[in-house]
Structures are given as structure tokens and as C-alpha cells.
Design a protein around this motif. Sequence first.
Motif, PDB file in Angstrom:
ATOM      1  N   ALA A 275      18.893   2.505 -56.522  1.00  0.00           N
ATOM      2  CA  ALA A 275      17.826   1.582 -56.939  1.00  0.00           C
ATOM      3  C   ALA A 275      16.886   1.286 -55.790  1.00  0.00           C
ATOM      4  O   ALA A 275      15.664   1.233 -55.967  1.00  0.00           O
ATOM      5  CB  ALA A 275      18.448   0.294 -57.475  1.00  0.00           C
ATOM      6  N   LYS A 276      17.444   1.095 -54.619  1.00  0.00           N
ATOM      7  CA  LYS A 276      16.611   0.802 -53.451  1.00  0.00           C
ATOM      8  C   LYS A 276      15.713   1.984 -53.103  1.00  0.00           C
ATOM      9  O   LYS A 276      14.537   1.821 -52.766  1.00  0.00           O
ATOM     10  CB  LYS A 276      17.512   0.443 -52.265  1.00  0.00           C
ATOM     11  N   THR A 277      16.258   3.200 -53.206  1.00  0.00           N
ATOM     12  CA  THR A 277      15.479   4.404 -52.910  1.00  0.00           C
ATOM     13  C   THR A 277      14.349   4.591 -53.922  1.00  0.00           C
ATOM     14  O   THR A 277      13.205   4.923 -53.553  1.00  0.00           O
ATOM     15  CB  THR A 277      16.400   5.636 -52.915  1.00  0.00           C
ATOM     16  N   LEU A 278      14.651   4.387 -55.193  1.00  0.00           N
ATOM     17  CA  LEU A 278      13.632   4.532 -56.235  1.00  0.00           C
ATOM     18  C   LEU A 278      12.527   3.495 -56.072  1.00  0.00           C
ATOM     19  O   LEU A 278      11.336   3.806 -56.229  1.00  0.00           O
ATOM     20  CB  LEU A 278      14.286   4.393 -57.612  1.00  0.00           C
ATOM     21  N   ARG A 279      12.907   2.272 -55.761  1.00  0.00           N
ATOM     22  CA  ARG A 279      11.895   1.225 -55.585  1.00  0.00           C
ATOM     23  C   ARG A 279      10.967   1.549 -54.421  1.00  0.00           C
ATOM     24  O   ARG A 279       9.750   1.340 -54.508  1.00  0.00           O
ATOM     25  CB  ARG A 279      12.579  -0.114 -55.337  1.00  0.00           C
ATOM     26  N   SER A 280      11.527   2.111 -53.337  1.00  0.00           N
ATOM     27  CA  SER A 280      10.694   2.448 -52.176  1.00  0.00           C
ATOM     28  C   SER A 280       9.691   3.538 -52.498  1.00  0.00           C
ATOM     29  O   SER A 280       8.660   3.654 -51.829  1.00  0.00           O
ATOM     30  CB  SER A 280      11.581   2.879 -51.005  1.00  0.00           C
ATOM     31  N   ALA A 281       9.992   4.345 -53.542  1.00  0.00           N
ATOM     32  CA  ALA A 281       9.078   5.410 -53.961  1.00  0.00           C
ATOM     33  C   ALA A 281       8.120   4.946 -55.054  1.00  0.00           C
ATOM     34  O   ALA A 281       7.332   5.751 -55.573  1.00  0.00           O
ATOM     35  CB  ALA A 281       9.869   6.625 -54.439  1.00  0.00           C
ATOM     36  N   GLY A 282       8.200   3.674 -55.447  1.00  0.00           N
ATOM     37  CA  GLY A 282       7.297   3.137 -56.453  1.00  0.00           C
ATOM     38  C   GLY A 282       7.727   3.364 -57.876  1.00  0.00           C
ATOM     39  O   GLY A 282       6.931   3.160 -58.805  1.00  0.00           O
ATOM     40  N   LEU A 283       8.980   3.787 -58.096  1.00  0.00           N
ATOM     41  CA  LEU A 283       9.478   3.982 -59.454  1.00  0.00           C
ATOM     42  C   LEU A 283      10.205   2.723 -59.925  1.00  0.00           C
ATOM     43  O   LEU A 283      10.848   2.027 -59.133  1.00  0.00           O
ATOM     44  CB  LEU A 283      10.428   5.173 -59.515  1.00  0.00           C
ATOM     45  N   SER A 284      10.125   2.450 -61.210  1.00  0.00           N
ATOM     46  CA  SER A 284      10.808   1.283 -61.773  1.00  0.00           C
ATOM     47  C   SER A 284      12.241   1.660 -62.136  1.00  0.00           C
ATOM     48  O   SER A 284      12.501   2.716 -62.707  1.00  0.00           O
ATOM     49  CB  SER A 284      10.067   0.774 -63.010  1.00  0.00           C
ATOM     50  N   ALA A 285      13.176   0.791 -61.757  1.00  0.00           N
ATOM     51  CA  ALA A 285      14.585   1.060 -62.027  1.00  0.00           C
ATOM     52  C   ALA A 285      15.287  -0.243 -62.355  1.00  0.00           C
ATOM     53  O   ALA A 285      14.995  -1.287 -61.766  1.00  0.00           O
ATOM     54  CB  ALA A 285      15.250   1.720 -60.821  1.00  0.00           C
ATOM     55  N   VAL A 286      16.217  -0.180 -63.292  1.00  0.00           N
ATOM     56  CA  VAL A 286      17.059  -1.311 -63.618  1.00  0.00           C
ATOM     57  C   VAL A 286      18.509  -0.884 -63.450  1.00  0.00           C
ATOM     58  O   VAL A 286      18.872   0.259 -63.750  1.00  0.00           O
ATOM     59  CB  VAL A 286      16.804  -1.815 -65.056  1.00  0.00           C
ATOM     60  N   VAL A 287      19.342  -1.781 -62.925  1.00  0.00           N
ATOM     61  CA  VAL A 287      20.762  -1.506 -62.724  1.00  0.00           C
ATOM     62  C   VAL A 287      21.555  -2.344 -63.718  1.00  0.00           C
ATOM     63  O   VAL A 287      21.418  -3.574 -63.757  1.00  0.00           O
ATOM     64  CB  VAL A 287      21.201  -1.845 -61.287  1.00  0.00           C
TER      65      VAL A 287
END
Length: 437
Positions: free
Chosen positions: A47-59
Motif C-alpha cells: 500500500a505504501k509503495t502504491l501510494r508513493s506512485a500515485g495509485l489508489s489502494a485500500v487494505v
Amino acid sequence: MKASLSRRGVLLGAAAALAAPLIVRAANASDFDVVIVGAGAAGLAAAKTLRSAGLSAVVLEARNRVGGRAYTDRAALGVPFDQGAHWLHNAHINPFMDVAARLGREVRKSPLSDIQFFDEGVPVSGGVAAFERASGCLERKLIWNSLWRGDFAMTDLSLDDRWQRAVGDISALAMATDLDTMSVDDFAGLAAGDDYVVAGGFGQLVVDHAGSLDVRLGHAVTRIIWHTAGGVSVAGPFGTVTAGACIVTVPTSVLAAGRIAFDPPLPDRKMAAFDNLRCGDFLKVGMRLDRAMTDLPEYAFDIAKARRGEMIGFHFQRDQPVATMILSGSFANDFSGVPRRDLFELARRELAMVAGASVAGSVTAFTSYDWSADPQSLGAYSVRRIGADTARADYAAPIADKLYFAGEAAGRELAVTVAGANRSGIEAATEIIRQQT
């Protein structure tokens, strides 16, 4: 084998503390770039990696806390106690060493060489030197045998020498299994390096490193539909969440038990990987003492009891008044589900054997967590079946560029560690990012 032993470093109120900056208790959501199942080290790293790339993610996390099997309990003993992962293995390549430094958490080397061996409760003089010599001998046996027989169990070797048997027993204890079910190839493939412990607890470090993420607690996933042209639908009692891709990070035993249904069913090779990587048994009992036992060796192990199948090790924390009894393999499984008072009484008796009656008499509180009985874990960490050479790679392989799997089981040379779970979560997220660019 000496290097192999160091790679596992064996012999060895929290929910409220975890909740504050990390949890977002939002309503059911849909249309994310990625949905992640499980808020352990792998899920949080993804989730942290995806957020840093600007992608939306939910856990989506079934428990009422984050961290998975990295769980620091602050309430039971009145001081931080890691009910799950404790050691920062392979310090030279473990990213959590840098995380600890960045967050100002003190780390301390925890060497296996600081150990007292016992034989039927009697301290053994010169045990460390004998153990190290036996490690070298056994390593040569393993190399010679692996050249012509492939993977095999440790019991396939002649372990009549009591110190070579001790090396094998400690190795099996570290891998949460027994000598006759321990894959020598899998063990030998793990990275070697020094082990450290971190002030405040490893589980707390994992959570603090994650920072603020969109994590939905109490969201147990029961079904994943991945054949849809538009992406993936993840469902449970909470409703349905849709996303372009899904990263599954729940333990292998949970997947092998069919706790999550997949539509369509997963390929046979993937299901076989789950079954070949079921989680082993590793049970810890924490004991609050009247003081930190800095005058004792950090570890204690009775080689005679281990030969009888009583896989018991002790670890004494240097910075806290805490002693930990460790049970492993089938011996730990025998104590799964027994009344806690019986388990705690065993811990007190065994503590008296290795530390003295006065230390055992100073215990003021006990705690333990049965990961094998936890429906969200069904064991400690993955144990590769003998001969299942491709299981870890098969487990980690994505399906149709939309269904990904991450966790300690996929860690290659960092398998069965939090660092391995962290890396596999980053790798799954990075592949999804690559697919989107």
C-alpha cells in the motif's frame, strides 16, 4: 550450517496503540486501482509503495488491528512484548534496520553464540565451541549429500553425534517444524546474517513505518472474483470492493484451508503451492520478571530434551525484565488449545531449570498467543514441504496481471521473515505500477 543458523537467530492494550495514525474507518469503497487483502507487513508495504506512485489502494484487514503476525503487545506484561515476529534477521540486508534508525529506535545485536546449553537440566561446559564445531561438520554433510540426492529431511543424515543433533534440532526449532519434516534445501537457501532486536518491539516498528494508509479493519474477505474484464471484485460481510488488481497477503495456511473462495478457481499449481507452504507451529510464552536478566546468557537450550522431541528454547531480553519460552514444531502443536494455566506452569518449571528457582519465583505475569489457533493465520510462518522446490516461486507468481500474492512465504532468501514479507509486498506493487505505465 553455522551461517545458516544465524539467519534465523533462534533460541532463542496493543490495538489502541496501533490504531491512532494508521486506520481510516471509512464506509465501503469501490473503484480503487488496487485492493490489498491483509494488513500485515506485506500488505502495508504494498500500500505504501502504491501510494508513493500515485495509485489508489485500500487494505482490507479481518482483524481489529494491523501488523498481522508482527504484533507488539504492550498490555499483557506491562512492557512491549512481541507475540509474533521478534528478531530483525540478516541485519546487513534488512530494511527495518534503516527504518529503526530513521524512527529513532535503538537496536541491539542478539547473537546466538551467547547461549548456555543444558543436558537434562545440567549446564554443559564448552557447549558453544562444541556446537560450532558440529555446525561445520554438519554443513559439510549437507553439501555432500545435496550433490547427489536433492532435497531431503534432516533426519536422513546420521545425527548420532549429540552436537550435530543439537545443530539439527535448533535449525528445526528456527523453522517452526520437526527434523523429519524440515526441507534442508529450503533452510540452506535462506540468507545468513546477524540478528538484532529493536526497542519498543518489532511489530510496533512495522506499524509505525507504514504511516497513514487507508486500512479497513474488521473487513474479512471471503470471496475474490477475478475473471471480470474490468478487474477484480473482493467481497465479504462488509460488501464488495472493486479494483483493477488485487494483492493477496494472507498466510498460506489460510489460503490452503479455502477460507477465501476464488472465482474462477485458481490454477492447480497455485493451490499446490499453498498446500506445500502451510504454516508451522511456533509458540512463545512471555514472562514478566522482577528485573532484566543481564547476568544470564541471552539464550538457553537443553539438548537432551530436544532429542526427546521437547523442542524448548529460552530467550532473555536485555532491555526488559522479560523471559520468553519458545516451543516449536509438533511439540508446540501439542500445546495448542491446552488451558493456559498448564502452558504457564510448564514455562515456570522450565524457567527454573535454566535460570534458577529464584528467577522462576519472580514471575509476576504470563502471556502467550496461539497463532495456530488464530483463524486469520493458522500457524506461525511458512514451512516448505520436502521436495516442493518451486513452491515459493509458484506462490508468488501473478495471475492474468490482476491477481498477485505476497508475504513471507514468497521471500526467497528472506523467506519466513518480516523483511521477506515487506520485500514481496513492494515487488508485487512495483509490478502493478509497471503494468500501469
